[in-house]
Structure formats: C-alpha cells, structure tokens
Write an enzyme that holds these catalytic residues in place. Structure first.
Site, PDB file in Angstrom:
ATOM      1  N   CYS A 140      -5.110   0.417  -5.012  1.00 48.11           N
ATOM      2  CA  CYS A 140      -3.756   0.290  -5.569  1.00 48.11           C
ATOM      3  C   CYS A 140      -3.797  -0.855  -6.581  1.00 48.11           C
ATOM      4  CB  CYS A 140      -2.739   0.030  -4.459  1.00 48.11           C
ATOM      5  SG  CYS A 140      -2.582   1.378  -3.294  1.00 48.11           S
ATOM      6  N   SER A 172       0.824  -1.209   0.000  1.00 51.35           N
ATOM      7  CA  SER A 172       0.000   0.000   0.000  1.00 51.35           C
ATOM      8  C   SER A 172       0.865   1.269   0.000  1.00 51.35           C
ATOM      9  CB  SER A 172      -0.924  -0.052   1.230  1.00 51.35           C
ATOM     10  OG  SER A 172      -1.941   0.866   1.095  1.00 51.35           O
ATOM     11  N   HIS A 230      -6.516  -6.045  -1.759  1.00 53.51           N
ATOM     12  CA  HIS A 230      -5.393  -5.175  -1.383  1.00 53.51           C
ATOM     13  C   HIS A 230      -4.379  -5.885  -0.484  1.00 53.51           C
ATOM     14  CE1 HIS A 230      -3.702  -1.182  -0.741  1.00 53.51           C
ATOM     15  NE2 HIS A 230      -3.698  -1.362   0.567  1.00 53.51           N
ATOM     16  N   ASP A 234      -8.205  -5.496  -6.055  1.00 60.48           N
ATOM     17  CA  ASP A 234      -7.998  -4.251  -5.305  1.00 60.48           C
ATOM     18  C   ASP A 234      -8.208  -3.086  -6.248  1.00 60.48           C
ATOM     19  OD1 ASP A 234      -7.190  -2.239  -3.583  1.00 60.48           O
ATOM     20  OD2 ASP A 234      -5.068  -2.513  -4.002  1.00 60.48           O
TER      21      ASP A 234
END
Lengths: 62, 435
Positions: free
Chosen positions: B338, B147, B392, B335
C-alpha cells in the site's frame, strides 16, 4: 485471458485468493485454529445464554 | 490481564480497561468483540477507534504490535507501550468484520461481503457503545486504521455522517478519519505498483514496461467493477493482482510490507506471541470470552471480501471534506503493498473544492524531536504525510512519530510550531510527479 496475452504465469495457484489469505497468515507467523469464528449453536454454553443478554455486555479488566 | 482483580470492584473501574461483546442487530447471531482503553492522560481526550485490515485480521494485531497500551514480553507478561495511542485518546479496538478475533457468529450468513455490511455493523456498535458510555458521546471522535481498512474507514465515516445528518440515534461528534498505508482507490493504487517498484530499484525498466501492458486491462476491469459490481470485481482482483505479483516475482524476495527487509522463507513478521497470550486460559477468563476461539486472521473473512477488494472507496470522501470532516492519509515510505506513491496519487486526484490548493500546497517537514520524521502536504481538511523510515505498519516502525502525528492531527497542529518550510511548490509536485 490476460495471462495468455502477457505470457505471464502469475495466475498460478499460489496467487488465488485462498492461497493469498493463507500466505498472509503464514507471513505473520500466525496459526489460528479456525479459519473463521462461526460457532455451532448446539454445543456452545455461550449461545444458550444468547437470548436474554442486552445488546452490549462489557466488563472491566485489569 | 492475568492476576485480574475480582469482578465488580471499584478499583478495576479506575484502571479504565474494558472489554465486551456487542450483539449485531443486522445479523442472525453475531457478536462483535471490542476493547476499550480509557485515556491514560486526559479523561476528556477524543475517542479514537482503530480498524485493522487484512482483510479479516483481528484488531489485537495492532493493539499489541502497533499502537495499543501494552506490548507482550517474551515471558507472556505485558509491558506498557510508552507510545500507545491511549496516551492521547480514549481508544477502541474492534474485532471486525465479524468472524475474526473473538468476534463470532452462530450463522455463516453473517459473514460480511462489502462495506455496507461492515459500516452498518460499526455504526450500530458505536451507537450502543455511546449509549453504554454517555459521558463519551460528546467527545471528538476519530476513525483510524490501516491497510485494507482503507476500505472500511471511508465507508464507516460516511455511514456516521449519514446517520448524523438524518438525526439517527446518538449524534457522533465525528471530527476526522485517518488512513495509514491503506487501499482505498485501487484504480490508481494498482497501476502505481510498477512505478513505485522501478523508483525503488526493485525492478528494471524492461520489467516495468512489461507490467505497464497490464495497466489498461486492470483499469478497464476496475471500471467494470465500479462501486457495486460482483463477478466483474472478482475478475478485476485476479487481473490487477498480476501487477503486484509481477513486481514481487522480480523483487528478489523483499518483504512487501517493508522493502528494506527480507522475509525469512515465508516469515516476514512474528506475531505468534499474540496468539499464545490470548489463548491463555487466565487471559480468556479475564476478558470474559469463555470458550470462544481467538482467530488472529480469518481466511474466510478474507475471501468473503474478494468482491469488495477492487471497489473504489474514495468516492464518498469529497462530501466528508466539504462538510468539514478532516482526512489524514499517511504512509510509511518503504511499504510496497500500500505504497505512499499510490496513496499520494489518489489523494491528489480527488475532486473537491480544495483540490488545486492542495496540489499547489507546499511540502513541509513533519518534525519530531527536532528531526524530520516525514514530509507533510496539507490544505484545509486534507493532509498527506509520507513517513520516513517506516513500512506498512507506521505505529510499529515509528511509534513516537505516529503518536505525535495523531496528537498533532487531532489538534490541527500537524505542521507544528517548528516546521521549517524548505521546499518550493514544484517539489510539492515531487510527491506525485517525480515518476
């Protein structure tokens, strides 16, 4: 200015940084008592011992 | 952690779990807290450090919910995590930037605002840690994380490399760095939001086209931000985030960490057990954190990074690749925040000697237990892995695949023995050009 350009209300308050940070925390169901770990030197026993400690203090735990 | 065996006993040493505080030399009064878990298997395993994002979230989030040695059971006891990354490494978790987790300072001016501060702190910590554990200093060292750590990781890797080249302190045997569902090159990743959202059916073509109008503005603002802008970076943050919020406004309440799911109201995950556990007096006593609060995620640390958010951290990566340091970029395919498409685009766009060969390289299945767990593209030091059935937090969603990914990557055998080459070069482009 871009919001007027695009007639986009994304600049609402909910998208400002602090709100986003709080939203992130809420999404994870977290409730930190402090918003940052800055301790008050005067009342922390830890702080009073600060000067003498070596750069790293490690302990083993189970 | 409760039921700790009394301090200083040799048996505690054998268990190889350590926690400690490091006094940050470049600060007024900051202490960084860390966990160190010796490898559960081979003592000569590499040293891996994991950096959590947020920005401003504590490393314990990943430690308990993603790839640490333990999971927290409902009754606050700990269960071994079969796929903990300590199965393949001597594993470090650090609460950073200072102000999050059990890391603390006595002076607010120590709160970090950019990657120079973050990477210097991590470098200074690593030097002290290896001085404390000299037996680990010559082990292979890998930097991993997720992240917003897509900013921290390349900065830290570059700082280690710079330190090595200047013969600063202990030589660190840096072998590679891995970024999971990261934010590294905002100029490429933000414009990918509408494309990914359209591809995944989250928005219509019309909404996509409307959001596309913002892209030039966002790109210009990021260019103005560059690598050392300040208020221009803040403006860029506000402008470019309308791309993300614009998608979310039309995405029907999906969980932006995993578009297969929905958030229940404002709740997307429940990590509250971690806070309960780390605030148990017995646990705090075991860890030696005294009366320091546990700050799971810090809004102040988050805000302090706002001028850092839109900076491009890809710029320092080509030098590391040319000097033989490996990079793995991986991303769970579901996700949004990102997403894999934005990550794939900046990886393919990187200017380094292997660029064309990487772009032309075949896409091969990443196979775990005879089943395709992802699609892998690699050339030389660079690997990109799109992980199936994950959002994610890949180690949380696909723990076994994540551990196999780590092992394979560290052993330079990611493609594995039974990888079947099923795709042609054009499909390789698929990862990027499909849109």
């Amino acid at each position: 200015s871009s919001s007027t350009l695009l007639n986009d209300r994304s600049f609402e308050i909910s998208n400002l940084p602090l709100s986003r940070a709080e939203k992130l925390i809420r999404e994870l169901n977290l409730f930190p008592k402090l918003d940052v770990n800055v301790i008050d030197v005067t009342d922390s026993t830890l702080a009073s011992a600060e000067e003498e400690v070596p750069s790293i203090v490690e302990r083993s735990f189970r | 952690f409760p039921n700790i065996i009394s301090d200083g006993g040799a048996t505690v040493e054998d268990l190889g779990h350590h926690a400690g505080y490091f006094k940050l030399p470049k600060s007024q009064g900051a202490r960084m807290f860390y966990f160190f878990f010796e490898s559960r298997k081979k003592k000569d395993a590499p040293v891996v450090i994991w950096l959590t994002g947020g920005p401003g979230c504590s490393s314990e989030l990943a430690m308990f919910y993603e790839n640490g040695p333990f999971k927290i059971d409902k009754n606050m006891s700990l269960a071994w995590n079969e796929y903990g990354w300590d199965q393949a490494s001597n594993l470090l978790y650090v609460d950073q930037p200072v102000g999050t987790g059990f890391s603390y300072t006595t002076d607010k001016s120590d709160i970090r605002h950019d990657e120079t501060g973050v990477s210097d702190d991590l470098y200074d910590f690593l030097q002290a840690f290896f001085a404390e554990h000299p037996e680990l200093a010559n082990k292979d060292f890998y930097i991993t994380g997720e992240s917003y750590a897509g900013h921290y990781i390349p900065a830290f890797a570059a700082r280690v490399h710079k330190g090595n080249r200047a013969n600063e302190g202990v030589h660190v045997n840096l072998k590679g760095f891995a970024i999971g569902n990261g934010l590294t090159d905002p100029a490429i990743q933000y414009p990918a939001y509408p494309d990914y959202a359209l591809e995944m059916g989250l928005i219509t073509q019309a909404e996509h086209d409307r959001l596309e109008k913002i892209v030039p503005l966002c790109e210009l603002s990021i260019k103005l931000c560059g690598t050392d802008g300040t208020t221009s970076c803040l403006a860029s943050y506000l402008v470019c985030n309308t791309l993300f919020t614009g998608v979310m406004k039309h995405a029907g309440g999906v969980n932006h960490y995993d578009i297969r799911k929905k958030c229940e109201g404002s709740l997307c995950y429940d990590f509250s057990n971690m806070e309960k556990f780390l605030n148990l007096q017995s646990v705090r006593k075991s860890l030696g954190v005294g009366d320091i609060e546990f700050v799971s995620c810090s809004t102040s640390v988050y805000q302090a990074m706002l001028q850092d958010w839109m900076r491009n951290l890809e710029v320092g990566i080509p030098t590391l690749l040319e000097d033989g340091i490996n990079l793995l970029v991986y991303a769970g395919e579901y996700d949004l925040i990102c997403n894999w498409l934005g990550n794939s685009r900046w990886v393919n766009a990187m200017e380094w000697s292997g660029k064309e060969n990487f772009k032309a390289s075949k896409e091969v299945p990443f196979v775990v237990d005879g089943k395709e767990a992802g699609k892998l593209k690699s050339y030389g030091q660079l690997s990109f892995l799109k992980v199936h059935d994950a959002g994610h937090m890949v180690p949380m969603d696909q723990p076994k695949a994540a551990l196999e990914m780590l092992k394979g990557w560290m052993e330079n055998s990611l493609t594995g023995v039974d990888a079947v080459t099923t795709s042609t070069t054009t499909e390789g482009e698929d990862l990027v050009a499909q849109m």
